[in-house]
Every structure is written in C-alpha cells, then in structure tokens.
Write an enzyme that holds these catalytic residues in place. Structure first.
Site, short mmCIF file in Angstrom:
data_model
loop_
_atom_site.label_atom_id
_atom_site.label_comp_id
_atom_site.label_asym_id
_atom_site.label_seq_id
_atom_site.Cartn_x
_atom_site.Cartn_y
_atom_site.Cartn_z
N THR A 3 0.82 -1.21 0.00
CA THR A 3 0.00 0.00 0.00
C THR A 3 0.86 1.26 0.00
OG1 THR A 3 -1.41 1.29 1.48
CG2 THR A 3 -0.17 -0.44 2.50
N ASP A 4 0.28 2.36 -0.50
CA ASP A 4 0.99 3.64 -0.45
C ASP A 4 1.22 4.10 0.99
OD1 ASP A 4 -1.69 4.27 0.14
OD2 ASP A 4 -1.87 5.84 -1.38
N GLU A 5 0.43 3.54 1.93
CA GLU A 5 0.53 4.01 3.32
C GLU A 5 1.89 3.72 3.94
OE1 GLU A 5 -2.78 3.67 5.88
OE2 GLU A 5 -4.21 3.42 4.26
N LYS A 48 2.38 -3.43 7.30
CA LYS A 48 2.56 -3.64 5.86
C LYS A 48 4.00 -3.32 5.45
CE LYS A 48 -0.18 -4.58 3.14
NZ LYS A 48 -0.64 -5.89 2.64
N TYR A 77 -1.27 -0.31 11.22
CA TYR A 77 -1.56 -0.99 9.95
C TYR A 77 -0.42 -0.78 8.97
CZ TYR A 77 -3.27 -1.41 5.14
OH TYR A 77 -3.38 -1.71 3.80
P1 NAD Z 1 -10.05 -6.71 2.95
O1 NAD Z 1 -9.97 -6.43 4.41
O2 NAD Z 1 -11.30 -6.38 2.22
O3 NAD Z 1 -9.74 -8.24 2.65
C1 NAD Z 1 -8.73 -8.95 3.30
C2 NAD Z 1 -9.07 -10.43 3.21
O4 NAD Z 1 -8.02 -11.12 3.87
C3 NAD Z 1 -10.38 -10.81 3.92
O5 NAD Z 1 -11.17 -11.65 3.10
C4 NAD Z 1 -9.92 -11.55 5.15
O6 NAD Z 1 -10.82 -12.56 5.57
C5 NAD Z 1 -8.60 -12.13 4.69
N1 NAD Z 1 -7.70 -12.41 5.81
C6 NAD Z 1 -7.46 -11.63 6.89
N2 NAD Z 1 -6.59 -12.25 7.71
C7 NAD Z 1 -6.28 -13.44 7.14
C8 NAD Z 1 -5.47 -14.53 7.51
N3 NAD Z 1 -4.77 -14.52 8.66
N4 NAD Z 1 -5.38 -15.59 6.68
C9 NAD Z 1 -6.09 -15.63 5.51
N5 NAD Z 1 -6.90 -14.63 5.12
C10 NAD Z 1 -6.99 -13.55 5.92
O7 NAD Z 1 -8.80 -5.93 2.33
P2 NAD Z 1 -8.60 -5.33 0.88
O8 NAD Z 1 -9.02 -3.92 0.90
O9 NAD Z 1 -9.15 -6.26 -0.12
O10 NAD Z 1 -7.01 -5.33 0.80
C11 NAD Z 1 -6.31 -6.44 0.22
C12 NAD Z 1 -4.83 -6.13 0.23
O11 NAD Z 1 -4.59 -4.93 -0.52
C13 NAD Z 1 -4.28 -5.86 1.63
O12 NAD Z 1 -3.03 -6.47 1.72
C14 NAD Z 1 -4.16 -4.36 1.71
O13 NAD Z 1 -3.10 -3.99 2.55
C15 NAD Z 1 -3.85 -4.03 0.26
N6 NAD Z 1 -4.26 -2.68 -0.16
C16 NAD Z 1 -5.56 -2.26 0.02
C17 NAD Z 1 -5.94 -1.00 -0.43
C18 NAD Z 1 -7.36 -0.50 -0.28
O14 NAD Z 1 -7.62 0.67 -0.56
N7 NAD Z 1 -8.31 -1.32 0.12
C19 NAD Z 1 -5.00 -0.15 -1.04
C20 NAD Z 1 -3.69 -0.63 -1.23
C21 NAD Z 1 -3.35 -1.90 -0.79
#
Ligand code: NAD
Length: 317
Positions: free
Chosen positions: A125-127, A155, A151
């Site tokens: 993530t950009d964070e 990451k 968080y």
């Molecule tokens: P989300 O919270 O919607 O989904 C995360 C999924 O991971 C969920 O289905 C959850 O059940 C599963 N999970 C959590 N802990 C787990 C574990 N121990 N074992 C197996 N599965 C597990 O998140 P998202 O928004 O879809 O983000 C997905 C990825 O993208 C993350 O790594 C996040 O850091 C990254 N990301 C998200 C964004 C955003 O804006 N949402 C931006 C940049 C990067």
C-alpha cells in the site's frame, strides 16, 4: 496447461475483484485461501465455485498447520492480498495486524523458499510511505518507508521481509504498492462504502477533522489490471507503485457522492480526527506506466457511479 495461482485473501474486497477479473480471461487455475474474517463476504464470491479450475480452502496464513493443507501442491505464482486492512482497528488493537500482515507474510515467504511457489506478488500500500504535505510531489518507489500507524507499519514490515528474502535468497518476489481503492465488494466500514450506504439510508456521514486529508483514489478494476500485468511481466526484486492519479480531499469525495445520490449536505457530521491521521497520499505511477504499459482507465466520476450502482443493487437483493 493453465498456470495455477494461489491467491490469499480472495474473499476480501480487492482479492475477490482480482479473482473475478482473472476468471473472465479463463487463463488460470485458481486456489483461493482466506480465513473468512469479519472483512470477508463469502456470499459475494460463492458463484466462483461454478468456474472450472477454481477451488476455495479456508486457511489462516498465520497458521503453519493450516498452510500445510494448501502446500500439498506447488503453484506457479502466489498473490498475497490477505491482510488486516482497517487503520482504525489497528489503532484500537494491533495484535491481529502483526499476526496476519507480518507473520502471515513470513509463512508465505517460507513456502516460496521451500520451492512450493515459483513467484510471489506482495500486495502492499501507499501508506507504507507515510504522509505527504499538501504541496509535496507524489511518492515514488524510492521514497523512504515512514509508516505512521500500526496498519501501515505492519505492511511496511512485510515489505521489508519480502525485500530481505529477495536480497538474501534471490527468490522471485515482487511488491506492488497501490493507492486507495474503491469499487464493488468493499466492506461498509471503509470510507467510500460508508458514505454511499449511509447516504442511501439518510444516516449521518462521519467526517474526520477538517476533511482536508487527501487520498489518490483508484477504481479497483484498474488495480486488478495492474496486478495482472505485474504477474505476467513484472521483474523480480522490483517494486511497482500503482495510483489512480485522482487526488481528492475527503470533503470532495463526500460532496460528489451526495450529489450523485441527490442527498443533502446536512448528513455530514464532523467528528474528532483519527489519531496520527496521514494528511496526504499520492502515487507516482511512472514506472509501471513506462515499463509495463499500464494506466488507469476509469475516471473517479465514472468509477464512483459504478460503485454507487453496485451498492444500490445490493440493497435491493
Ligand atoms: P479486505 O480487508 O477487504 O480483505 C482482506 C481479506 O483477507 C479478507 O477476506 C480476510 O478474511 C482475509 N484475511 C485476513 N486475515 C487473514 C489470515 N490470517 N489468513 C487468511 N486470510 C486472511 O482488504 P482489501 O481492501 O481487499 O485489501 C487487500 C490487500 O490490498 C491488503 O493487503 C491491503 O493492505 C492491500 N491494499 C488495500 C488498499 C485498499 O484501498 N483497500 C489499497 C492498497 C493496498
């Protein structure tokens, strides 16, 4: 023969959109593993089970016993979406963030080291870059890591582990860092789904602080296209920033959604600011644009319209 991908966190927002995107191309076999935490919504992805070459295994990536059932096979690539992803939750209790985001990623790297996976894409993530001042230039891949909340620190820690396994063991590992995503299937605790669903139901919309925090918004399908390109053409050891080039203050986002829904601004309720609230994120995507030929397709206005339509349809189901 179709390549076999292992996708973690595929019952969450971006992972589910990514699987849906890949299933359309019919190019890959997919194993989706997810612990089915509160953030997942299996009903939204149950229909994936009808696709040939797709299977789901309930698995916690921080649990090595669970992972043994998954690594009974070898995979062509692993895309790691699984994470605890909500900043506010990490401020209240960081424990699950350390477990999933750091230990979970470590377990997956160990599987790559053991030869169970030919390539790993770490979805970051950009964070991890911390916060920009309003007039600063966007983050590049060379911006130093400076996470400001548990968080983003978890990451960034995972990214450093990935880097170390690449440098030490010469494993085929790639990191992508994306800006804020929005679109179908996102949990309603997150900013944009909360605005849409509250506004649709005439519930107050909380706005942190002065509302002038800036995020670089990307429609989730543009992010999925970028990840597929990185999977197919990315260079091991590299980091790719992915941004929507749509920088907006939180005020602007709320006002646009209210306008599209024909709702009154009176729904906006200012609340105490989030602790350690980063002022601005913005991504420079020049590298992925020039090296892999990616650019976002959806404007913010188009993407928001599609997102609103999806949440409206969900309300009526
Ligand atoms: P989300 O919270 O919607 O989904 C995360 C999924 O991971 C969920 O289905 C959850 O059940 C599963 N999970 C959590 N802990 C787990 C574990 N121990 N074992 C197996 N599965 C597990 O998140 P998202 O928004 O879809 O983000 C997905 C990825 O993208 C993350 O790594 C996040 O850091 C990254 N990301 C998200 C964004 C955003 O804006 N949402 C931006 C940049 C990067």
């Amino acid at each position: 023969m179709k390549k076999h991908l292992l996708i973690t966190g595929g019952a969450g927002f971006i992972g589910a959109n990514f699987i849906s995107h890949l299933l359309e191309s019919n190019k890959y076999k997919i194993t989706n593993i997810d612990s089915l935490s509160y953030a997942s919504n299996y009903e939204n992805i149950r229909h994936f089970e009808n696709s040939p070459g797709y299977r789901f295994i309930k698995c916690d990536i921080s649990n090595v016993e669970d992972l043994k059932n998954v690594f009974d096979l070898e995979y062509d690539a692993l895309i790691n979406f699984a994470a605890e992803s909500h900043v506010d939750r990490s401020i209240k209790d960081a424990t699950p963030f350390i477990k999933t985001n750091i230990i979970g990623t470590f377990n997956l790297l160990q599987a790559v080291l053991a030869g169970k996976v030919k390539k790993l894409i770490q979805i970051s993530t950009d964070e991890v870059y911390g916060s920009l001042h309003p007039t600063d230039l966007p983050f590049t891949e060379n911006t130093p890591l400076a996470p400001n909340n548990p968080y983003s620190a978890s990451k960034a820690s995972a990214d450093l582990l990935v880097r170390s396994y690449f440098k030490t063991h010469k494993l085929p590992l790639i990191i992508t860092r994306c800006s804020n995503n929005y679109g179908p299937l996102q949990n309603t605790e997150k900013f944009i789904p909360k605005i849409i669903t509250n506004a649709m139901n005439n519930i107050d919309i909380p706005l942190y602080g002065d509302g002038l925090n800036i995020r670089d918004w990307i429609y989730v399908k543009d992010h999925c296209r970028a990840i597929q390109l990185v999977l197919e053409k990315g260079i091991p050891g590299e980091i790719y920033n992915i941004g929507g080039s749509e920088e907006k203050t939180n005020w602007e986002v709320i006002l646009m959604i209210l306008k599209k829904l024909g709702k009154d601004k009176k729904l906006i309720q200012r609340v105490k600011d989030r602790k350690g609230h980063d002022r601005k994120y913005a991504m420079d995507s020049t590298k992925i644009a020039t090296e892999l030929g990616w650019k976002p397709i959806f404007s913010f206005s188009e993407g928001i319209q599609k997102t609103i339509e999806w949440y409206k349809q969900k309300e009526h189901e």
